[in-house]
Every structure is written in structure tokens, then in C-alpha cells.
Scaffold this motif. Structure first.
Motif: not given
Length: 436
Positions: A89, A121, A124, A141, A178, A180-181, A382
Motif C-alpha cells: 500500500q 487520501y 488512508w 487504495y 483495488y 478509488t474515489y 473494504t
């Protein structure tokens, strides 16, 4: 001494040879030196370093972030699909560092109102040591701030869709999952024209993605007024009616069909005469939340934060998050644009006890309408789910002939196939699905 041999050499060289020599000297060699200088090198992130030319990972912990154990170098190719590898990660954070906006820093964003992607961001990254303990996330992520890449002033130098393509094809492992946003109107593919890998799941606010999430602009939290506060407006709307926010003519139809005194509909200038946007909301029982340039509505979450019952008006399919943990029939009124004519009768049939129960339920779930609740939801999602849960949007069958029209309507922009991208308009090739 050298005049004779040099003159013979010059006379021997033809004009075409001279042109090729100049091309190599002034074009090929400088380009080669530039590419050699820009080749992957050791990337730095805080106090850690990664050498992306090989497959080894060696990342010391970031200064200021506690670590439960010393990082152990591992090999990327041997990353297992079972469990969560903190080193990998951190590697993803490092290889995407070149795509961060200029001047971005989690230290600067601390205790400030920032966009939701920035908050995710930093959240995490700061939770890496916690994520190494059970329950561990099942997804990694992919820390890319897609919205910042569209900002010409803040985006990193040298950004291009090719950078995303290389990242998706070279850095991601097919055996891993994976996420993401993205808060993009057309999704990642429709905005950057790159294919999204099947093992990359997108938390999306606009209707193009895998998991619906709230459409929140930033981390600012608004507190609802008390339940006993007076509300003298039955239903209100303050917003824009311009072409970019009027996809499928939802807002223009709403303005034409819904009339006073039940509905108070004003543009931004008209709301100033009523005390301003937030003043109108605080005095409303219901708030109209029509879709804008996406399937979702940012106004819906503003209404929920201040305790107003939203009336979500959608065109094709409702894009609603939290379906597995929330009773939407107790928090909002959901109608299609084809039901606008009957909306006044629906509101008049609401008894006061029902309205009071919905207002209480909205206040009980207030954390879900904030950025902190959204970030908690993503982390827990998640951890609990190995695959995205099937949604109503994904289960709906869309005929192939209507696909191009639906994709265009989701974009919210006029479709001229000769001027705009054919992938969006569907003019050159028809697609069986509308998932960019």
C-alpha cells in the motif's frame, strides 16, 4: 594542414546525409537524453524511498506516524491476494506521488475544510499502521485525486491520460483488488479516455462507477436546527437553471410543473431576496433535490445535513448510497421526473406524524451525511466485502439501442457526435453497457 581532408569529407557528404546528421544531432540525441532523464527513478514520499526500477519495496515509516513494527522488504510479484500488505500500500502511495497536485500536503490539510478526495487520501495514509491489524481491508487504495488532475493550475507537470494508462496496466496486479474515489460527471473512462481495470472498483458520486457514495463537496459539517424550529415553507429550491445543470430538462420541467404556494422555486439571485440559500433551507419542511449534471444531487446532502426532508428527483435511475444500512423511505422522498405532476398530491398526503418521524430519523443518521461518515463507510466497506454489492443500477437491464442516449443523458451536456467524443455519444460504435 586540415583544409584538404576536411574539404574532401564535405564534398563526399551529400545534402541528404547532412540533413539526417543534423536531425540526429539536434533532435534524436536531445530526445534520448530527455527520456533517459525522465525514466523511473527512486521516488520519495516523506522519509521513505522506493526504487521503482525493480520489484523490491523498502519503505521506512513516515515521520510523525506511529508504526507498530519495522517494515520488512518484500517482493511485489509475491504479494498474496489474502490479507493486507502495508508495504505494498505504501508502494502505491509512492508510485502515484507524481500525480498529486502542486503544494498538496496532509499537514496543511489538517483541521481545515478540504475536498473529500483529499480527506480520504490523508485518512488512508494515516491509518496504514491500523489497517495492518484485523479486521484488514480486502482492497488496496489507489491514491489518485482525479478531480485535481482537471485543475490546470494545481495539477502536476506532465500529467496526461497516458500516465493513468501506464499506471493501470503496469503497476496494478490482476490477482489483487483495488478501489478509488471519483467525483467525475462522466467517470474515469469518460473523462480521461482510459480503460479502467476490472479489479479496480470506483466509489462514485455521479452515477458512473461501482459503489454509490454521497455527493459531498468538502469536509464542512452543518448542524441541523432544533425540531421545534418554525418552518413556514412547505418545499423549496434555490439553484441554477442553466444548461449545464439541466440534464434531461429535469430542472426546467420542475420549474414549469411545480407552482406556488406549495413550492418556492427560485434561482440564485431570487433566493437572496428571501434571506439567502441556507436561510430558505432552514425554514423548509421539504427540499427539492433534482439531479444536476450527474445522476446524483449535491443539494440532497446539504438538505440532509440541516435536517430537511429531501425530494430526490431522478431521470433514469436513482443513484443512492448506503442502501444496505439505510432505510431511504424513512429519510427522503424518491420520485422520477415523470411523477412531477403528482408530487403536490404526494406531499399533501404526508401526515404530521410521518414528517416528524422522518425528521428524527434524519437527525439520528446525521453522521452518514458528513465526510467523516463517508470515510468510515469506505473503510468498513473494504473490510467487509470482497466484491461490490449488486445495486439496483447494476441489475437494471438497458437495451442496446437506448444505451447511447442514456450515456449522453448521464453526461448532462449536448451531444453533437461530429464535435464531441464518439465514445460518449455512442455514434461510431454502440456499447452493450453504459459503464464508462
Amino acid at each position: 594542414i586540415f583544409s584538404s581532408p576536411f574539404s574532401e569529407f564535405v564534398s563526399f557528404m551529400s545534402p541528404s546525409v547532412w540533413r539526417w546528421s543534423l536531425l540526429v544531432m539536434f533532435v534524436v540525441l536531445p530526445c534520448g537524453l530527455f527520456l533517459w532523464h525522465k525514466k523511473p527513478r527512486a521516488l520519495t514520499l516523506a522519509s521513505g524511498a522506493i526504487d521503482s526500477r525493480n520489484s523490491s519495496i523498502s519503505l521506512p515509516r513516515e515521520a510523525g506516524v506511529s508504526s507498530a513494527s519495522q517494515m520488512v522488504p518484500q517482493t511485489i510479484s509475491t504479494i498474496s491476494a489474502v490479507g493486507f500488505n502495508v508495504s505494498y500500500q505504501r508502494y502505491l502511495f509512492a508510485v502515484t506521488a507524481d500525480l498529486l497536485p502542486r503544494g498538496f500536503s496532509c499537514e496543511k490539510a489538517k483541521n481545515q475544510t478540504v475536498p473529500v478526495p483529499f480527506a480520504l487520501y490523508c485518512r488512508w495514509w494515516q491509518m496504514l499502521d491500523v489497517l495492518s491489524q484485523p479486521p484488514q481491508p480486502r482492497w488496496y487504495y489507489l491514491p489518485i485525486l482525479f478531480e485535481a488532475l482537471l485543475d490546470v493550475k494545481a495539477r502536476p507537470t506532465g500529467h496526461s491520460s497516458l500516465s493513468l494508462h501506464r499506471l493501470f496496466t503496469r503497476r496494478l496486479r490482476p490477482q489483487l483488488r483495488y478501489f478509488t474515489y471519483a467525483a467525475l460527471d462522466l467517470g474515469i473512462r469518460g473523462t480521461f479516455f482510459v480503460d479502467v481495470p476490472e479489479n479496480l472498483f470506483v466509489f462514485s458520486v455521479g452515477g458512473v462507477g461501482n459503489i454509490p457514495v454521497p455527493y459531498l463537496s468538502n469536509t464542512k459539517v452543518r448542524t441541523p436546527p432544533p425540531l421545534e424550529a418554525p418552518r413556514n415553507i412547505t418545499a423549496s429550491f434555490c439553484g441554477s437553471f442553466d444548461r449545464s445543470h439541466n440534464a434531461d430538462n429535469v430542472r426546467s420541467d420542475m420549474r414549469r410543473m411545480l407552482r406556488p404556494p406549495v413550492f418556492v422555486i427560485r434561482d440564485k439571485v431570487g433566493c437572496r431576496g428571501l434571506g439567502g440559500y441556507w436561510s430558505v433551507l432552514s425554514r423548509s419542511v421539504f427540499g427539492l433535490a433534482p439531479r444536476g449534471n450527474t445522476q446524483s444531487s449535491i443539494r440532497m446532502w446539504e438538505l440532509l445535513q440541516v435536517g430537511v426532508i429531501p425530494i430526490y428527483i431522478y431521470s433514469d435511475l436513482p443513484w443512492l448510497p448506503y442502501r444496505e444500512i439505510l432505510r431511504w423511505e424513512d429519510a427522503a422522498v424518491l420520485i422520477s421526473v415523470r411523477q412531477l405532476k403528482s408530487l403536490e398530491g404526494i406531499i399533501r398526503r404526508f401526515p404530521p406524524s410521518r414528517i416528524l418521524a422522518m425528521q428524527r430519523y434524519i437527525r439520528e443518521q446525521h453522521r452518514l451525511w458528513t465526510a467523516e461518515g463517508l470515510l468510515d463507510y469506505i473503510v468498513n466497506y473494504t473490510r467487509l466485502h470482497a466484491e461490490p454489492l449488486p445495486t439496483v443500477e447494476a441489475q437494471a437491464t438497458i437495451p442496446r439501442a437506448k444505451c447511447a442516449n442514456l450515456c449522453f443523458r448521464a453526461s448532462g451536456r449536448p451531444c453533437r457526435c461530429l464535435k464531441h467524443c464518439p465514445v460518449i455519444c455512442g455514434c461510431i460504435q454502440s456499447r452493450p453497457k453504459c459503464d464508462f
